[in-house]
Scaffold this motif. Structure first.
Motif, PDB file in Angstrom:
ATOM      1  N   THR A 175     -28.753   5.248  10.507  1.00 21.50           N
ATOM      2  CA  THR A 175     -28.143   5.275  11.838  1.00 21.50           C
ATOM      3  C   THR A 175     -28.584   6.507  12.612  1.00 21.50           C
ATOM      4  N   VAL A 176     -28.774   7.625  11.915  1.00 25.74           N
ATOM      5  CA  VAL A 176     -29.210   8.855  12.575  1.00 25.74           C
ATOM      6  C   VAL A 176     -30.561   8.645  13.237  1.00 25.74           C
ATOM      7  N   ALA A 177     -31.504   8.061  12.519  1.00 30.42           N
ATOM      8  CA  ALA A 177     -32.837   7.838  13.087  1.00 30.42           C
ATOM      9  C   ALA A 177     -32.771   6.903  14.290  1.00 30.42           C
ATOM     10  N   HIS A 197     -29.142  20.019  16.281  1.00 35.96           N
ATOM     11  CA  HIS A 197     -29.202  18.870  15.374  1.00 35.96           C
ATOM     12  C   HIS A 197     -29.420  19.317  13.937  1.00 35.96           C
ATOM     13  N   GLY A 198     -29.809  20.567  13.744  1.00 30.90           N
ATOM     14  CA  GLY A 198     -29.833  21.168  12.418  1.00 30.90           C
ATOM     15  C   GLY A 198     -31.100  20.987  11.622  1.00 30.90           C
ATOM     16  N   MET A 199     -31.980  20.111  12.049  1.00 28.95           N
ATOM     17  CA  MET A 199     -33.093  19.749  11.179  1.00 28.95           C
ATOM     18  C   MET A 199     -34.042  20.914  10.895  1.00 28.95           C
ATOM     19  N   HIS A 200     -34.163  21.852  11.832  1.00 29.35           N
ATOM     20  CA  HIS A 200     -35.064  22.981  11.600  1.00 29.35           C
ATOM     21  C   HIS A 200     -34.464  24.004  10.648  1.00 29.35           C
ATOM     22  N   LEU A 201     -33.196  23.864  10.331  1.00 31.95           N
ATOM     23  CA  LEU A 201     -32.564  24.735   9.346  1.00 31.95           C
ATOM     24  C   LEU A 201     -32.763  24.207   7.933  1.00 31.95           C
ATOM     25  N   ARG A 208     -36.403   9.468  17.468  1.00 36.21           N
ATOM     26  CA  ARG A 208     -37.654  10.181  17.178  1.00 36.21           C
ATOM     27  C   ARG A 208     -37.449  11.013  15.921  1.00 36.21           C
ATOM     28  N   GLY A 209     -38.509  11.139  15.117  1.00 40.02           N
ATOM     29  CA  GLY A 209     -38.434  11.978  13.927  1.00 40.02           C
ATOM     30  C   GLY A 209     -38.465  11.165  12.643  1.00 40.02           C
ATOM     31  N   ARG A 210     -38.716  11.839  11.530  1.00 45.55           N
ATOM     32  CA  ARG A 210     -38.765  11.206  10.213  1.00 45.55           C
ATOM     33  C   ARG A 210     -37.819  11.932   9.268  1.00 45.55           C
ATOM     34  N   ASP A 211     -37.166  11.170   8.405  1.00 45.16           N
ATOM     35  CA  ASP A 211     -36.260  11.732   7.399  1.00 45.16           C
ATOM     36  C   ASP A 211     -35.198  12.619   8.042  1.00 45.16           C
ATOM     37  N   ASN A 212     -34.720  12.199   9.203  1.00 43.85           N
ATOM     38  CA  ASN A 212     -33.807  13.063   9.965  1.00 43.85           C
ATOM     39  C   ASN A 212     -32.530  13.373   9.203  1.00 43.85           C
ATOM     40  N   PHE A 213     -31.908  12.345   8.635  1.00 43.76           N
ATOM     41  CA  PHE A 213     -30.637  12.574   7.945  1.00 43.76           C
ATOM     42  C   PHE A 213     -30.838  13.453   6.717  1.00 43.76           C
ATOM     43  N   ALA A 214     -31.907  13.208   5.976  1.00 42.84           N
ATOM     44  CA  ALA A 214     -32.181  14.026   4.798  1.00 42.84           C
ATOM     45  C   ALA A 214     -32.405  15.486   5.184  1.00 42.84           C
TER      46      ALA A 214
END
Length: 392
Positions: A132-134, A101-105, A139-145
């Motif tokens: 829409t991503v959230a 999902h890329g968020m940790h990058l 689960r999670g915060r500011d996922n798209f950002a």
């Protein structure tokens, strides 16, 4: 270590894929509403030990002759030894991709660590735009950002990336925007994935977010055209070609997937035991097994379709829910070449990967490694090696 990037090549030649796939575990820190693994118990989601992973990679490279490998999850970047596993793949000449999902990058240092480990590219799951991503992730915060920050980091580091988007009711109106995002951020490929009710979803006749092909098609057709305008390769997975008239070159059922360099080799995927690259005939038979494994059927209209020999048809749950009235048969004599349409698509490929690696692995010993996956038929989830020990 770092890996010398392979120059991208655009080609209409279609050769069997040399890409393996390894599930590192099913744990994830989001809960996508369509995820196949959400209904799997937590005790089934432990991480694959690094020793088993490296043994499987050696077999991919030296027995099956794979040149690339995808690491699947769950979310592979959460594996405590993900970087070691990626580095081993790169070291033996098996170009590694992480599906994420890329968020940790979004942390530049973490993204850079994958470069130092020898990453080839990332396949990032972009299932929507903004809020829409959230909603899809659950689960999670500011996922798209965070995803956008990750893409910017990859661009800064010169790491190629591609997009996956699973098409459901929630995101149909955003497919064009995702195509535009791919062009803006520099994604090389967008895979538009039809939701298929595999595994635990099979027994659920009414799935709220599932969309009909005919509802998806108008949005999808425009998104494909937007990708083409941006110079981005667009692929559609597991939708019958008749649902996208005029854009069939972009459509891959299980019969076409072996000829996509970014898809998985049925031979190593299912640990089928054929040493080295099999023949086209072997892949045709493997495609039939894949069709049966995931319960695809031909509806009555398919009986008069020229493409029936190389098309999966419709998933059985889908037919039970909506019938087969959407099928539109192709006229003419039977078509037996699975590349009939897709050979008209210019696809991203690469110059052949270096065959040697650093010489640390012993090809002769690789033939004795244990199987890379669960046997076909073990609860229908062939291809996922489940580790039943407690995760670290």
């Amino acid at each position: 270590m770092t890996t010398t990037p392979l120059p991208p090549v655009w080609s209409t030649q279609r050769q069997p894929t040399r890409r393996g796939v390894l599930w590192l575990g099913l744990r994830c820190d989001v809960r996508c509403k369509f995820c196949y693994d959400e209904l799997v118990s937590s005790r089934e989601k432990a991480w694959m030990p690094v020793g088993e992973a490296t043994a499987a990679l050696d077999k991919f490279r030296h027995f099956y002759g794979n040149e690339f490998v995808d690491f699947m999850g769950g979310e592979p970047t959460l594996h405590p030894q993900a970087l070691d596993i990626v580095a081993h793949a790169a070291r033996i000449g098996l170009r590694p991709t992480v599906i994420t999902h890329g968020m940790h990058l979004a942390a530049l240092d973490r993204a850079r660590a994958y470069v130092e480990a020898g990453i080839h590219d990332f396949l990032v799951s972009i299932h929507g735009i903004g809020d829409t991503v959230a909603e899809i992730h659950g689960r999670g915060r500011d996922n798209f950002a965070r995803q956008m920050a990750a893409l910017d980091n990859l661009n800064t580091l010169g790491v190629p990336f591609r997009f996956n988007v699973t098409m459901i009711r929630d995101n149909l109106t955003e497919l064009e925007a995702i195509a535009d995002l791919a062009g803006e951020k520099g994604a090389r490929v967008v895979n538009f994935l039809t939701f298929n009710p595999y595994f635990e979803w099979t027994a659920q006749p009414e799935i709220e977010f599932q969309a009909r092909h005919s509802d998806i098609a108008p949005y999808l057709a425009r998104a494909i055209d937007r990708c083409t305008a941006h110079g981005v390769e667009a692929n559609v997975r597991y939708m019958p070609p008749c649902q996208l008239p005029g854009r069939e070159a972009h459509v891959y059922t299980g019969y076409q997937l072996p000829y996509d360099p970014h898809e998985w080799d049925y031979n190593s995927w299912y640990d089928a035991g054929h040493e080295g690259p099999p023949s086209p005939q072997w892949y045709g038979e493997a495609s039939q097994r894949q069709q049966q494994r995931h319960h695809y059927v031909h509806v009555p209209a398919c009986g008069g379709c020229a493409l029936q020999p190389v098309c999966d048809g419709f998933q059985a749950q889908y037919v039970a829910r909506w019938g087969g009235d959407e099928a539109v048969p192709y006229a003419g004599p039977p078509i037996t070449d699975p590349t009939h349409f897709i050979q008209g698509q210019r696809k991203l490929s690469y110059q052949q990967a270096d065959p040697a690696g650093d010489g640390t692995a012993e090809p002769a010993a690789a033939k004795t490694h244990v199987g890379t996956h669960l046997p076909v038929g073990d609860d229908g989830r062939a291809g996922v090696k489940r580790v039943r020990a407690t995760a670290p």
